[in-house]
Design an enzyme around this catalytic site. Sequence first.
Site, short mmCIF file in Angstrom:
data_model
loop_
_atom_site.label_atom_id
_atom_site.label_comp_id
_atom_site.label_asym_id
_atom_site.label_seq_id
_atom_site.Cartn_x
_atom_site.Cartn_y
_atom_site.Cartn_z
N LEU A 17 -12.80 -22.07 32.50
CA LEU A 17 -13.54 -23.11 33.22
C LEU A 17 -14.84 -23.47 32.49
O LEU A 17 -15.22 -24.65 32.40
CB LEU A 17 -13.84 -22.65 34.65
CG LEU A 17 -12.62 -22.20 35.48
CD1 LEU A 17 -13.05 -21.81 36.89
CD2 LEU A 17 -11.55 -23.29 35.51
N ASP A 36 -22.12 -16.24 26.02
CA ASP A 36 -20.87 -15.51 26.25
C ASP A 36 -20.88 -14.22 25.44
O ASP A 36 -21.54 -14.12 24.41
CB ASP A 36 -19.67 -16.37 25.86
CG ASP A 36 -18.41 -16.00 26.63
OD1 ASP A 36 -17.96 -16.80 27.46
OD2 ASP A 36 -17.89 -14.87 26.42
N CYS A 84 -20.59 -19.96 34.66
CA CYS A 84 -19.16 -19.67 34.82
C CYS A 84 -18.81 -18.22 34.50
O CYS A 84 -17.70 -17.79 34.81
CB CYS A 84 -18.32 -20.58 33.92
SG CYS A 84 -18.26 -22.29 34.46
N SER A 152 -15.74 -18.98 44.35
CA SER A 152 -14.28 -18.88 44.39
C SER A 152 -13.87 -19.11 45.83
O SER A 152 -14.66 -18.84 46.75
CB SER A 152 -13.84 -17.47 43.96
OG SER A 152 -12.49 -17.24 44.35
N TYR A 165 -15.09 -8.62 44.63
CA TYR A 165 -15.06 -9.99 44.10
C TYR A 165 -15.43 -11.01 45.18
O TYR A 165 -16.29 -11.87 44.97
CB TYR A 165 -13.66 -10.27 43.56
CG TYR A 165 -13.52 -11.63 42.91
CD1 TYR A 165 -14.17 -11.92 41.71
CD2 TYR A 165 -12.72 -12.62 43.48
CE1 TYR A 165 -14.04 -13.16 41.11
CE2 TYR A 165 -12.58 -13.87 42.88
CZ TYR A 165 -13.25 -14.12 41.69
OH TYR A 165 -13.12 -15.36 41.10
N LYS A 169 -18.75 -13.47 45.39
CA LYS A 169 -18.61 -14.93 45.38
C LYS A 169 -19.18 -15.54 46.68
O LYS A 169 -19.71 -16.65 46.66
CB LYS A 169 -17.14 -15.32 45.18
CG LYS A 169 -16.59 -14.94 43.81
CD LYS A 169 -17.36 -15.59 42.68
CE LYS A 169 -16.71 -15.40 41.33
NZ LYS A 169 -17.43 -16.09 40.24
N PHE A 198 -6.79 -21.42 39.08
CA PHE A 198 -6.81 -22.27 37.89
C PHE A 198 -6.10 -21.60 36.73
O PHE A 198 -6.18 -20.38 36.55
CB PHE A 198 -8.26 -22.64 37.52
CG PHE A 198 -8.77 -23.80 38.31
CD1 PHE A 198 -9.00 -23.68 39.67
CD2 PHE A 198 -8.97 -25.04 37.71
CE1 PHE A 198 -9.43 -24.77 40.42
CE2 PHE A 198 -9.40 -26.13 38.44
CZ PHE A 198 -9.64 -26.00 39.81
N THR A 200 -6.20 -20.55 33.55
CA THR A 200 -7.15 -20.22 32.49
C THR A 200 -6.68 -18.93 31.81
O THR A 200 -5.73 -18.28 32.29
CB THR A 200 -8.56 -19.96 33.06
OG1 THR A 200 -8.52 -18.74 33.81
CG2 THR A 200 -9.05 -21.10 33.93
N1 LIG Z 1 -9.37 -19.05 37.00
C1 LIG Z 1 -9.38 -19.03 38.31
O1 LIG Z 1 -8.36 -19.19 38.97
C2 LIG Z 1 -10.69 -18.84 39.07
C3 LIG Z 1 -10.66 -19.01 40.45
C4 LIG Z 1 -11.83 -18.86 41.17
C5 LIG Z 1 -13.00 -18.54 40.52
N2 LIG Z 1 -12.98 -18.36 39.18
C6 LIG Z 1 -14.26 -17.99 38.56
O2 LIG Z 1 -14.54 -18.89 37.51
C7 LIG Z 1 -15.30 -18.23 36.50
C8 LIG Z 1 -14.62 -18.45 35.16
O3 LIG Z 1 -13.30 -17.95 35.24
P1 LIG Z 1 -12.22 -18.27 34.10
O4 LIG Z 1 -10.90 -18.35 34.78
O5 LIG Z 1 -12.69 -19.39 33.27
O6 LIG Z 1 -12.27 -16.89 33.31
P2 LIG Z 1 -12.20 -16.56 31.74
O7 LIG Z 1 -11.94 -15.10 31.67
O8 LIG Z 1 -11.29 -17.51 31.03
O9 LIG Z 1 -13.71 -16.87 31.23
C9 LIG Z 1 -14.79 -16.09 31.62
C10 LIG Z 1 -15.77 -16.01 30.45
O10 LIG Z 1 -16.92 -15.26 30.89
C11 LIG Z 1 -17.31 -14.41 29.84
N3 LIG Z 1 -18.06 -13.27 30.38
C12 LIG Z 1 -17.58 -12.25 31.15
N4 LIG Z 1 -18.56 -11.36 31.40
C13 LIG Z 1 -19.68 -11.81 30.78
C14 LIG Z 1 -21.00 -11.33 30.66
N5 LIG Z 1 -21.38 -10.16 31.20
N6 LIG Z 1 -21.89 -12.06 29.95
C15 LIG Z 1 -21.53 -13.22 29.36
N7 LIG Z 1 -20.27 -13.73 29.43
C16 LIG Z 1 -19.36 -13.03 30.12
C17 LIG Z 1 -16.00 -13.96 29.18
O11 LIG Z 1 -16.22 -13.48 27.86
C18 LIG Z 1 -15.20 -15.27 29.22
O12 LIG Z 1 -15.40 -16.04 28.04
C19 LIG Z 1 -15.39 -16.75 36.93
O13 LIG Z 1 -16.64 -16.56 37.57
C20 LIG Z 1 -14.26 -16.61 37.93
O14 LIG Z 1 -14.53 -15.62 38.89
C21 LIG Z 1 -11.87 -18.49 38.42
#
Ligand SMILES: NC(=O)c1ccc[n+]([C@@H]2O[C@H](COP(=O)([O-])OP(=O)(O)OC[C@H]3O[C@@H](n4cnc5c(N)ncnc54)[C@H](O)[C@@H]3O)[C@@H](O)[C@H]2O)c1
Length: 259
Positions: A17, A36, A84, A152, A165, A169, A198, A200
């Site tokens: 995202l 990141d 994110c 979320s 989690y 959130k 999503f 991802t």
């Molecule tokens: N994908 C989904 O379905 C979904 C649904 C609801 C919420 N979310 C939320 O959206 C956000 C992004 O999710 P995503 O699906 O893109 O995940 P993703 O794993 O593709 O990306 C997350 C990124 O955050 C970075 N990260 C993790 N810990 C970190 C830290 N301590 N410092 C800096 N960077 C860090 C990771 O290296 C990664 O690049 C998250 O907060 C997740 O909880 C995702």
Amino acid sequence: MKLQGCSAVVTGGASGLGEATARALAAEGVKVALFDLNRERGEAVAAEIGGILCEADITDDASVDAAFARARAANGQERILVNCAGRGNSFKTAGRNKETGAIEQFPIDAFEKIILLNIVGTFRCITKAAAGMMTLDPLEDGERGVIVNTASVAAEDGQMGQAAYASSKAAIVGLTLPVARDLMREGIRVNAILPGIFNTPLFATAKPQVKEALAANVPFPKRLGEAHEFASLALEMCRNTYFNGEDVRLDGALRMGPR
Ligand SMILES: NC(=O)c1ccc[n+]([C@@H]2O[C@H](COP(=O)([O-])OP(=O)(O)OC[C@H]3O[C@@H](n4cnc5c(N)ncnc54)[C@H](O)[C@@H]3O)[C@@H](O)[C@H]2O)c1
């Protein structure tokens, strides 16, 4: 807010995202800094979008300070922060081991890790960005900056195993209004997106049947969300100056069941 020419910080911008949002911002002429942990992917994305990676761990204060200093030296003070970076885990509060029948508890250190990352880490970036944005000249309407956080749907309908989690959130949702109120006199807006499911890299290892089952539960459209759909809402929250203090679900009308 007119995006063209602004500077933005996107945490978690190396993947999923955050990556899609960083790409969408760059396509609008925004100078983007990715915060990141993932140096390899972060550098690759930054190179493609003409941005920079500021390798950072958002759970570490000194690391985040250094990343903001680097981002501001390269791109100027950010007017946009999109948070994110985050992740989840899965443990029952207390439960029985499937094989041995032994009673097990949610490991507290695992609970703390998620809270320190998802809520404390996000808030750390908010306070540092807001303090920086306060030094900027105001734009039309007195606007200085905008912050978009990622919660979320688990904030409202967390499932079995999601105590850490979902509560982290829910805390993101809980801070939207008070933080928007704290920053209202400075012209800094705050909103949050509650994504459903999503497609991802978070689901990269999920079997096709698992993804199909998840998609089947979405009322309409019957599929997982795409990261560009999240990015589109994040950009609207940045552009639209009247968008403030809101928590918005983006989920195809999905309401999660107990498991
Ligand atoms: N994908 C989904 O379905 C979904 C649904 C609801 C919420 N979310 C939320 O959206 C956000 C992004 O999710 P995503 O699906 O893109 O995940 P993703 O794993 O593709 O990306 C997350 C990124 O955050 C970075 N990260 C993790 N810990 C970190 C830290 N301590 N410092 C800096 N960077 C860090 C990771 O290296 C990664 O690049 C998250 O907060 C997740 O909880 C995702």
